[in-house]
Design a protein around this motif. Structure first.
Motif, PDB file in Angstrom:
ATOM      1  N   PRO A 100      37.646  27.298  51.441  1.00 39.26           N
ATOM      2  CA  PRO A 100      36.592  26.030  51.151  1.00 39.26           C
ATOM      3  C   PRO A 100      35.217  26.866  51.083  1.00 39.26           C
ATOM      4  CG  PRO A 100      37.915  25.197  52.652  1.00 39.26           C
ATOM      5  CD  PRO A 100      38.304  26.562  52.969  1.00 39.26           C
ATOM      6  N   ALA A 101      34.529  26.764  49.641  1.00 42.47           N
ATOM      7  CA  ALA A 101      33.252  27.233  49.415  1.00 42.47           C
ATOM      8  C   ALA A 101      32.179  26.174  49.124  1.00 42.47           C
ATOM      9  CB  ALA A 101      33.286  28.097  48.390  1.00 42.47           C
ATOM     10  N   LEU A 102      32.523  24.918  48.790  1.00 43.50           N
ATOM     11  CA  LEU A 102      31.784  23.743  48.443  1.00 43.50           C
ATOM     12  C   LEU A 102      32.531  22.611  48.909  1.00 43.50           C
ATOM     13  CD1 LEU A 102      29.112  22.440  47.444  1.00 43.50           C
ATOM     14  CD2 LEU A 102      30.130  22.745  45.062  1.00 43.50           C
ATOM     15  N   VAL A 103      31.998  22.068  50.005  1.00 39.84           N
ATOM     16  CA  VAL A 103      32.803  20.822  50.315  1.00 39.84           C
ATOM     17  C   VAL A 103      31.899  19.660  50.003  1.00 39.84           C
ATOM     18  CG1 VAL A 103      34.362  21.869  51.957  1.00 39.84           C
ATOM     19  CG2 VAL A 103      32.037  20.967  52.618  1.00 39.84           C
ATOM     20  N   HIS A 104      32.478  18.358  49.948  1.00 43.23           N
ATOM     21  CA  HIS A 104      31.777  17.214  49.614  1.00 43.23           C
ATOM     22  C   HIS A 104      32.590  15.860  49.820  1.00 43.23           C
ATOM     23  CE1 HIS A 104      31.217  14.143  46.008  1.00 43.23           C
ATOM     24  NE2 HIS A 104      30.114  13.972  46.967  1.00 43.23           N
ATOM     25  N   LYS A 105      31.772  15.067  50.518  1.00 41.95           N
ATOM     26  CA  LYS A 105      32.290  13.709  50.870  1.00 41.95           C
ATOM     27  C   LYS A 105      31.039  12.695  50.947  1.00 41.95           C
ATOM     28  CE  LYS A 105      34.503  10.599  54.388  1.00 41.95           C
ATOM     29  NZ  LYS A 105      34.617  10.341  55.728  1.00 41.95           N
ATOM     30  N   GLY A 106      31.049  11.368  49.820  1.00 46.15           N
ATOM     31  CA  GLY A 106      29.907  10.819  49.928  1.00 46.15           C
ATOM     32  C   GLY A 106      28.693  11.613  49.513  1.00 46.15           C
ATOM     33  N   LEU A 107      27.599  11.221  50.390  1.00 41.73           N
ATOM     34  CA  LEU A 107      26.159  12.003  50.266  1.00 41.73           C
ATOM     35  C   LEU A 107      26.243  13.410  51.054  1.00 41.73           C
ATOM     36  CD1 LEU A 107      24.062   8.713  50.820  1.00 41.73           C
ATOM     37  CD2 LEU A 107      24.556   9.698  48.624  1.00 41.73           C
ATOM     38  N   VAL A 108      27.352  13.811  51.698  1.00 46.19           N
ATOM     39  CA  VAL A 108      27.483  14.887  52.302  1.00 46.19           C
ATOM     40  C   VAL A 108      28.153  15.902  51.510  1.00 46.19           C
ATOM     41  CG1 VAL A 108      28.292  16.108  54.529  1.00 46.19           C
ATOM     42  CG2 VAL A 108      27.563  13.490  54.624  1.00 46.19           C
ATOM     43  N   TYR A 109      27.372  17.038  51.417  1.00 51.12           N
ATOM     44  CA  TYR A 109      27.816  18.431  50.747  1.00 51.12           C
ATOM     45  C   TYR A 109      27.225  19.534  51.804  1.00 51.12           C
ATOM     46  CZ  TYR A 109      27.357  15.728  46.492  1.00 51.12           C
ATOM     47  OH  TYR A 109      27.439  14.599  45.560  1.00 51.12           O
ATOM     48  N   GLY A 110      28.248  20.459  51.838  1.00 54.48           N
ATOM     49  CA  GLY A 110      28.389  21.701  52.330  1.00 54.48           C
ATOM     50  C   GLY A 110      28.621  22.990  51.498  1.00 54.48           C
ATOM     51  N   THR A 111      27.934  24.144  51.776  1.00 53.64           N
ATOM     52  CA  THR A 111      28.208  25.464  51.013  1.00 53.64           C
ATOM     53  C   THR A 111      28.541  26.231  52.180  1.00 53.64           C
ATOM     54  OG1 THR A 111      25.903  25.913  50.791  1.00 53.64           O
ATOM     55  CG2 THR A 111      27.040  24.705  48.927  1.00 53.64           C
ATOM     56  N   GLN A 112      29.814  26.866  52.052  1.00 58.64           N
ATOM     57  CA  GLN A 112      29.904  28.063  53.047  1.00 58.64           C
ATOM     58  C   GLN A 112      29.171  29.472  52.548  1.00 58.64           C
ATOM     59  OE1 GLN A 112      32.269  28.104  56.045  1.00 58.64           O
ATOM     60  NE2 GLN A 112      30.337  29.644  56.101  1.00 58.64           N
ATOM     61  N   TYR A 113      28.929  29.686  51.263  1.00 58.73           N
ATOM     62  CA  TYR A 113      27.911  30.497  51.027  1.00 58.73           C
ATOM     63  C   TYR A 113      26.438  30.173  51.019  1.00 58.73           C
ATOM     64  CZ  TYR A 113      28.228  27.217  46.894  1.00 58.73           C
ATOM     65  OH  TYR A 113      28.365  26.019  46.038  1.00 58.73           O
ATOM     66  N   HIS A 114      25.386  31.220  50.817  1.00 60.53           N
ATOM     67  CA  HIS A 114      24.178  30.997  50.867  1.00 60.53           C
ATOM     68  C   HIS A 114      23.479  30.715  49.469  1.00 60.53           C
ATOM     69  CE1 HIS A 114      23.281  31.880  55.063  1.00 60.53           C
ATOM     70  NE2 HIS A 114      24.443  32.582  55.079  1.00 60.53           N
ATOM     71  N   PRO A 115      23.315  29.540  49.041  1.00 58.96           N
ATOM     72  CA  PRO A 115      22.992  29.368  47.762  1.00 58.96           C
ATOM     73  C   PRO A 115      21.549  30.221  47.363  1.00 58.96           C
ATOM     74  CG  PRO A 115      22.997  27.405  48.768  1.00 58.96           C
ATOM     75  CD  PRO A 115      23.667  28.295  49.576  1.00 58.96           C
ATOM     76  N   GLU A 116      20.636  30.087  48.596  1.00 60.97           N
ATOM     77  CA  GLU A 116      19.276  30.619  48.545  1.00 60.97           C
ATOM     78  C   GLU A 116      19.251  32.188  48.360  1.00 60.97           C
ATOM     79  OE1 GLU A 116      20.402  30.913  52.877  1.00 60.97           O
ATOM     80  OE2 GLU A 116      20.767  29.752  51.146  1.00 60.97           O
ATOM     81  N   LYS A 117      20.533  32.702  48.326  1.00 59.29           N
ATOM     82  CA  LYS A 117      20.523  34.198  48.460  1.00 59.29           C
ATOM     83  C   LYS A 117      21.552  34.634  47.289  1.00 59.29           C
ATOM     84  CE  LYS A 117      19.758  34.945  53.398  1.00 59.29           C
ATOM     85  NZ  LYS A 117      20.381  35.307  54.533  1.00 59.29           N
ATOM     86  N   SER A 118      21.621  33.613  46.362  1.00 60.12           N
ATOM     87  CA  SER A 118      22.840  33.962  45.377  1.00 60.12           C
ATOM     88  C   SER A 118      22.395  33.985  44.029  1.00 60.12           C
ATOM     89  CB  SER A 118      24.162  32.862  45.534  1.00 60.12           C
ATOM     90  OG  SER A 118      24.587  32.795  46.492  1.00 60.12           O
ATOM     91  N   GLY A 119      20.839  34.238  43.954  1.00 61.83           N
ATOM     92  CA  GLY A 119      20.532  34.413  42.520  1.00 61.83           C
ATOM     93  C   GLY A 119      20.272  33.234  41.588  1.00 61.83           C
ATOM     94  N   ALA A 120      20.168  33.372  40.553  1.00 63.37           N
ATOM     95  CA  ALA A 120      19.889  32.138  39.541  1.00 63.37           C
ATOM     96  C   ALA A 120      20.777  31.049  39.705  1.00 63.37           C
ATOM     97  CB  ALA A 120      19.830  32.788  38.127  1.00 63.37           C
TER      98      ALA A 120
END
Length: 201
Positions: free
Chosen positions: A166-186
């Motif tokens: 799982p790389a991007l999870v979501h339930k209701g208002l809660v989200y989670g990324t296993q990856y680092h979006p802030e280090k993943s370019g555009a």
């Protein structure tokens, strides 16, 4: 205002720098009151699950995070994503925040190096607000040795590294990324921008 939560276990300044670059109003939150006043929350994290949970408890942030996540968007990043689940078996069984059903287990990738480190592509399973404008097979940057074990209903995107992760999870208002979006370019910045739009609603 997005509160980037400082509990002593997160590389929070790379997240703050990314939000600053996007022009998203944000602050570093070191206490419950700042979290409560914010419109959205980001929970970064590096290191071990038990240590991170202990630090959240020491700062009296567990209950406030769980309460505020019912009212406004929360994004967990890397270890911060793993903390969203019910428990982890890293260094023994440790309870998590329990905001998303599931458990954190080791990656079993035969003949592949652990940690899973570097760029890997996303397969979109269930599109959500965070995936708007994101194409199938977009690459993101990962650094982790454990993964979430959760139902498909909560998985927006996954990647493959010897098994489905799982790389991007979501339930209701809660989200989670296993990856680092802030280090993943555009494309990673685009996802942070999508989260900021959720906060503005």
């Amino acid at each position: 205002m997005i509160a980037v939560i400082d509990y002593g276990a997160g590389n929070l300044f790379s997240v703050k720098n990314a939000l600053d670059f996007l022009g998203v109003e944000n602050c570093i939150a070191k206490d419950a009151e700042t979290i409560q006043k914010a419109d959205g929350m980001i929970l970064p994290g590096v290191g071990a699950f038990p240590d991170a949970m202990e630090k959240l408890k020491e700062k009296n942030m567990v209950s406030v995070l769980c309460e505020e996540a019912t009212k406004k968007p929360l994004l967990g990043i890397c270890l911060g994503m793993q903390l969203l689940f019910e428990s982890s078996c890293e260094f023994g069984e440790t309870r998590g925040l329990g905001l998303i059903p599931g458990h954190v287990v080791p990656i079993h990738a035969k003949n592949l190096k652990i940690p899973h480190m570097g760029w890997n592509d996303l397969k979109i399973l269930h599109p959500c607000a965070m995936t708007q404008g994101i194409e199938e097979h977009t690459y993101m940057y990962f650094v982790h040795s454990f993964r979430a074990d959760t139902e498909d209903d909560y998985i927006s995107c996954y990647t493959e590294y010897g098994e489905q992760i799982p790389a991007l999870v979501h339930k209701g208002l809660v989200y989670g990324t296993q990856y680092h979006p802030e280090k993943s370019g555009a494309r990673g910045l685009k996802m942070l921008e999508n989260f900021a739009r959720l906060v503005e609603k």
